[in-house]
Write a protein that holds these residues in place. Structure first.
Motif, PDB file in Angstrom:
ATOM      1  N   TYR A 100       6.069  -7.458   7.704  1.00 30.32           N
ATOM      2  CA  TYR A 100       6.957  -7.275   6.470  1.00 30.32           C
ATOM      3  C   TYR A 100       7.156  -5.949   6.647  1.00 30.32           C
ATOM      4  N   GLY A 101       8.310  -5.096   6.438  1.00 31.08           N
ATOM      5  CA  GLY A 101       9.314  -3.916   6.610  1.00 31.08           C
ATOM      6  C   GLY A 101      10.087  -3.302   5.241  1.00 31.08           C
ATOM      7  N   ARG A 102      10.359  -2.502   5.043  1.00 32.18           N
ATOM      8  CA  ARG A 102      10.818  -2.348   4.040  1.00 32.18           C
ATOM      9  C   ARG A 102      11.957  -0.802   4.892  1.00 32.18           C
ATOM     10  N   PHE A 103      12.755  -0.742   3.415  1.00 34.62           N
ATOM     11  CA  PHE A 103      13.656   0.184   4.217  1.00 34.62           C
ATOM     12  C   PHE A 103      15.128   0.775   2.904  1.00 34.62           C
TER      13      PHE A 103
ATOM     14  N   PRO B   6       1.039  -1.554   0.250  1.00 34.31           N
ATOM     15  CA  PRO B   6       0.129  -0.244   0.023  1.00 34.31           C
ATOM     16  C   PRO B   6       0.660   1.816   0.401  1.00 34.31           C
ATOM     17  N   GLU B   7       0.720   2.954  -0.230  1.00 33.78           N
ATOM     18  CA  GLU B   7       1.696   3.413  -0.854  1.00 33.78           C
ATOM     19  C   GLU B   7       1.529   4.130   0.626  1.00 33.78           C
ATOM     20  N   GLY B   8       3.093   3.929   1.120  1.00 35.92           N
ATOM     21  CA  GLY B   8       3.027   5.004   2.022  1.00 35.92           C
ATOM     22  C   GLY B   8       3.360   4.407   2.903  1.00 35.92           C
ATOM     23  N   ARG B   9       3.370   2.732   3.101  1.00 33.57           N
ATOM     24  CA  ARG B   9       3.385   2.428   3.710  1.00 33.57           C
ATOM     25  C   ARG B   9       4.973   1.601   4.157  1.00 33.57           C
ATOM     26  N   TYR B  10       5.100   1.573   5.135  1.00 34.63           N
ATOM     27  CA  TYR B  10       6.949   1.042   5.340  1.00 34.63           C
ATOM     28  C   TYR B  10       6.637  -0.465   7.023  1.00 34.63           C
ATOM     29  N   LEU B  11       5.571  -0.473   6.893  1.00 35.94           N
ATOM     30  CA  LEU B  11       5.342  -2.162   7.466  1.00 35.94           C
ATOM     31  C   LEU B  11       3.864  -2.542   7.926  1.00 35.94           C
ATOM     32  N   ARG B  12       3.824  -3.371   7.496  1.00 34.04           N
ATOM     33  CA  ARG B  12       2.019  -4.123   7.406  1.00 34.04           C
ATOM     34  C   ARG B  12       2.275  -5.909   8.078  1.00 34.04           C
ATOM     35  N   VAL B  13       1.522  -6.189   8.523  1.00 33.13           N
ATOM     36  CA  VAL B  13       1.184  -7.608   8.727  1.00 33.13           C
ATOM     37  C   VAL B  13       0.505  -8.276   7.283  1.00 33.13           C
ATOM     38  N   HIS B  14       0.778  -9.081   7.258  1.00 29.45           N
ATOM     39  CA  HIS B  14      -0.021  -9.697   6.591  1.00 29.45           C
ATOM     40  C   HIS B  14      -0.495 -11.420   6.560  1.00 29.45           C
TER      41      HIS B  14
END
Length: 532
Positions: free
Chosen positions: A106-109, A93-101
């Motif tokens: 999940y995280g990103r950098f 999702p746009e603007g997300r850097y951490l999510r549960v799925h």
């Protein structure tokens, strides 16, 4: 070289409108701006002034191509796009850097210095996790107090094989718990040089380790740590909501059956002659997968012999039926080990051993190629094994891979011009730990319509978001790829087989055992292709 009478076969292009014209001619573009939606008229005019072709199109129908990608052009199998730990972020999702799925966090950098392999970045990445939203509880980390757990990625170990490691820390005092990436099940992608990275952590496992309290929220902060100066640079703090009882990912772990009319391709690095020493597990894997085309690497340490390779498959897999092999084993004493095995007739072979000088090495190219007369059509294929190691895109190993990719592409283009294939498949162990452009260069303009081969995107069967194919690294990395003619073929199944994580019932049905993939440090990559 052009072949008299059939030159048009060398310029097939799915974007072409009309008939190909080779005589002297010129083109014009006229635009009628008087209409609400301007109309363009494109003409090919012959030397006598007569229109050979005329095509009209509205301006609104023209669309620019998407911007060029920074790495290989991936091709998904048909169906919904799942979360993939690949660093592309198209599934976020746009603007997300951490999510549960589906049971994973999940995280990103993004790395501050641009595209680089993590081991060559000189940075450690610290993910601090405040899992009870109480800044006074927990331990102190690079962000101060309040952290119950942390992920420390890419810290120096000082060992030659794995100079950088990943640890998950829970209550990190001198007597606190420290878990390796393998123990946690953590994944990172992509595993070649990149600017953008993402990671995944299994929530169920983290709860088992005591990382999460009863809170249903977690605050995560990411920082970069310079190994040389020990300077800490906080990047961002983000929050997400965690489910109280995270459900595991819902996946179908059954091995997909090969569809009717499909051509099944398997790429497998079998670890330097291990099938000859321990044939049983490899025989079970090859029988279960029932491939039309097997692309092998590291089949033997010495010079390979086509008759011996075919005899092994006849004895252990094909139950006495004839199979065909094309191998390139190199000169005596040189470790080659690349080959192609198929039940269909091999009607031509690519030449062996173009020497490649680059990066301080001068030795033959590990590549075996063949033209196969398959029921699905004429198939041009090759198995490759590029130079290993060298995560830095400036390394000598990466320079060697870059030089090899040019030769691979030139050999495949030459073979395509002579064989006029219906399908092109190029796969194997590309050792893609440095520049991703090496894979792109191998696939350049090899599709039958003149475009690039598409690269399949197989996830691990049972955990489809995980893409790694090399199980010995920590965390797993992706070294093995398959490119194919996407213009007229589509991938209906694409998966990486890891028998260790499949249910017992699935293994029994397939005639497999849980430890079968332990015979090699690579995992088999499987791709089913059907005509569009």
């Amino acid at each position: 070289p052009w072949r008299e009478g059939r030159p048009e076969k060398l310029e097939r292009n799915r974007y072409r409108v009309g008939t190909l014209h080779r005589g002297h001619h010129f083109g014009t573009v006229d635009v009628d701006w008087s209409r609400p939606d301007p109309v363009l008229t494109l003409r090919i005019v012959g030397k006598n002034g007569v229109d050979l072709l005329q095509h009209r199109i509205q301006l609104s129908q023209l669309q620019a191509d998407p911007p060029p990608a920074t790495g290989p052009q991936w091709q998904q199998a048909e169906g919904e796009v799942p979360m993939r730990v690949d660093g592309r972020f198209h599934d976020w999702p746009e603007g997300r850097y951490l999510r549960v799925h589906e049971g994973w966090l999940y995280g990103r950098f993004s790395l501050p210095q641009g595209k680089v392999g993590l081991p060559a970045s000189g940075l450690g990445i610290f993910l601090g996790m405040d899992t009870d939203l109480d800044r006074e509880s927990g331990r102190a980390g690079v962000f101060g107090k309040g952290l119950e757990a942390a992920l420390y990625l890419n810290y120096p170990r000082g060992e030659d094989d794995y100079p950088y490691e990943t640890d998950f820390l829970v209550d990190w005092t001198e007597d606190g718990e420290r878990y390796t990436a393998a123990e946690v099940g953590w994944q990172l992608g992509p595993t070649h040089a990149a600017r953008n990275y993402e990671f995944a952590l299994p929530l169920e496992r983290l709860r088992e380790l005591g990382a999460f309290a009863a809170s249903r929220a977690v605050r995560c902060s990411i920082a970069f740590i310079d190994h040389e100066s020990s300077a800490v640079a906080p990047v961002r703090t983000v929050e997400t909501v965690l489910p109280a009882d995270p459900a595991p990912a819902v996946t179908d772990a059954a091995i997909p059956e090969k569809p009717a009319e499909a051509l099944r391709v398997v790429a497998y690095n079998v670890l330097w002659g291990t099938p000859q020493e321990e044939p049983a597990s490899f025989a079970r894997i090859f029988k279960a997968l029932d491939a039309d085309l097997i692309l092998l690497q590291e089949w033997d340490r010495e010079r390979d012999n086509e008759a011996e390779v075919a005899a092994w498959f006849n004895a252990h897999v094909a139950d006495g039926e004839d199979v065909f092999a094309a191998v390139a084993g190199g000169a005596p004493g040189w470790w080659g080990g690349v080959g192609i095995v198929t039940p269909h007739e091999v009607i031509a072979r690519l030449p062996e051993w173009n020497r490649v000088e680059a990066g301080g090495w001068d030795f033959p190219l590990r590549m075996a190629g063949a033209v196969v007369d398959a029921p699905q059509g004429r198939l041009l294929t090759a198995s490759v094994h590029l130079k290993a190691s060298g995560a830095d895109i400036r390394s000598a190993e990466d320079a060697r891979r870059a030089a090899e990719s040019v030769v691979v592409n030139e050999m495949m283009r030459g073979a395509a011009s002579l064989s006029d294939p219906d399908l092109v498949v190029l796969g194997g162990d590309f050792n893609l730990v440095g520049s991703p452009d090496i894979l792109t260069r191998c696939m350049d303009h090899l599709d039958t319509d003149g475009s690039d081969l598409a690269v399949a995107m197989p996830g691990r069967l049972g955990e489809p978001s995980l893409l790694h194919t090399f199980r010995r690294a920590r965390p797993g990395i992706r070294l093995d790829f398959i490119g194919f003619s996407e213009s007229s073929w589509q991938a209906v199944n694409a998966f990486v087989l890891d028998t260790r994580i499949l249910p017992a019932g699935v293994l029994r049905k397939a005639g497999l055992e849980a430890e079968d993939v332990m015979g090699s440090d690579h995992l088999p990559v499987v791709l089913d292709l059907v005509r569009r």
